[in-house]
Design an enzyme around this catalytic site. Structure first.
Site, PDB file in Angstrom:
ATOM      1  N   SER A 148       0.858  -1.289   0.013  1.00  0.00           N
ATOM      2  CA  SER A 148      -0.059   0.011  -0.188  1.00  0.00           C
ATOM      3  C   SER A 148       0.932   1.272  -0.161  1.00  0.00           C
ATOM      4  O   SER A 148       1.970   1.256   0.599  1.00  0.00           O
ATOM      5  CB  SER A 148      -0.878  -0.076   1.379  1.00  0.00           C
ATOM      6  OG  SER A 148      -1.614   1.103   1.225  1.00  0.00           O
ATOM      7  N   TYR A 161      -3.481  -1.206   9.414  1.00  0.00           N
ATOM      8  CA  TYR A 161      -3.339  -1.596   8.239  1.00  0.00           C
ATOM      9  C   TYR A 161      -2.145  -1.372   7.551  1.00  0.00           C
ATOM     10  O   TYR A 161      -1.295  -2.217   6.940  1.00  0.00           O
ATOM     11  CB  TYR A 161      -4.358  -0.972   7.300  1.00  0.00           C
ATOM     12  CG  TYR A 161      -4.436  -1.283   5.585  1.00  0.00           C
ATOM     13  CD1 TYR A 161      -5.180  -2.573   5.282  1.00  0.00           C
ATOM     14  CD2 TYR A 161      -3.920  -0.505   4.828  1.00  0.00           C
ATOM     15  CE1 TYR A 161      -5.016  -2.801   3.802  1.00  0.00           C
ATOM     16  CE2 TYR A 161      -3.970  -0.468   3.450  1.00  0.00           C
ATOM     17  CZ  TYR A 161      -4.403  -2.114   3.015  1.00  0.00           C
ATOM     18  OH  TYR A 161      -4.466  -2.287   1.628  1.00  0.00           O
TER      19      TYR A 161
END
Length: 256
Positions: A148, A161
């Site tokens: 990410s 996350y």
């Protein structure tokens, strides 16, 4: 090398969004596909049909990557029989660890349960699903972890996350080093904000969030699923054979 001319890629979480586009782009590069899905069998079969229309073989298999104890069973009792029946081989060449879930919650409000769920889906799968997969992969192939842009871009509410994805990027380098003898390349592709239904459609469906991210991106818009799949597919071709142990961000220049 593969026992047949056509290479095979396994893409987790490929029934929709980024995973679907990765699978389609891999098929366009001439690879056959094994897709996994958690629950949406209908959408997964639709992707299989799209791949077959391109001219490649594909099969969709159910898999919940959060269930680590079932990994060995998946490979030995599900995947390998399907490879033999549909592709006339017992091994595949590329693994794309894409399946994932999101969480938008402040650090102080994140629960242990939520943290552990992210751990199982992202980091534990990246580590132990890959470990099992390597027992059934040909040498001279590759692994792509989908991480990410949030490992670089600090966006409040994304700490749990981002921590998992950051660890996955470190794992990428260790795997690349330790798998070098098998000539298996390992890279991480880090998408920026993308318009999908991921995390409840947070970026796609929230006009204010979408506009804010677009204003912070050099190319002036939020990413689309079609911006990422071609990069992943490139890494699974001979043209990408000298790219190894890299984090490749695909964000349009977000927050630079």
């Amino acid at each position: 090398m593969s026992t047949q001319d056509t290479k095979i890629a396994l893409v987790t979480g490929a029934s929709r969004g980024l995973g679907r586009d990765m699978a389609i782009n891999l098929a366009k590069k001439g690879l056959d596909l094994v897709l996994t899905y958690k629950s949406d069998h209908q959408s997964a079969n639709k992707v299989v049909s799209e791949i077959e229309n391109i001219g490649q073989k594909a099969v969709a298999l159910a898999l919940d990557v959060s269930q680590q104890p079932k990994y060995a069973t998946f490979f030995e009792q599900v995947l390998i029989p399907e490879l033999k029946a549909r592709f006339n081989t017992s091994k595949f060449d590329f693994l794309i660890n894409n399946a994932g879930t999101g969480l938008s919650k402040p650090f102080m409000e994140t629960t242990v349960t939520e943290f552990h769920e992210l751990f199982r889906v992202h980091l534990e799968a990246g580590y132990f699903f890959t470990q099992q997969a390597l027992r059934h992969m040909n040498d001279h192939g590759g692994i792509v972890h989908i991480t990410s842009g949030l490992t670089r871009i600090i966006y409040p509410g994304s700490s749990a996350y981002a921590v998992m994805k950051s660890a996955l990027e470190t794992l990428t380098k260790y795997q690349a080093k330790e798998l070098g003898d098998r000539k298996i390349r390992v890279n991480a592709v880090a998408p920026g904000a993308i318009e999908t239904d991921f995390n409840g459609g947070y970026v796609r469906d929230n006009a204010q969030v979408n506009a804010r991210i677009a204003s912070l991106t050099a190319l002036g818009r939020v990413g689309l699923p079609t911006d990422v799949g071609s990069v992943v597919a490139f890494l699974c071709t001979d043209q990408g054979q000298w790219i190894n142990a890299q984090r490749i961000e695909v964000s349009g220049g977000q927050a630079i």
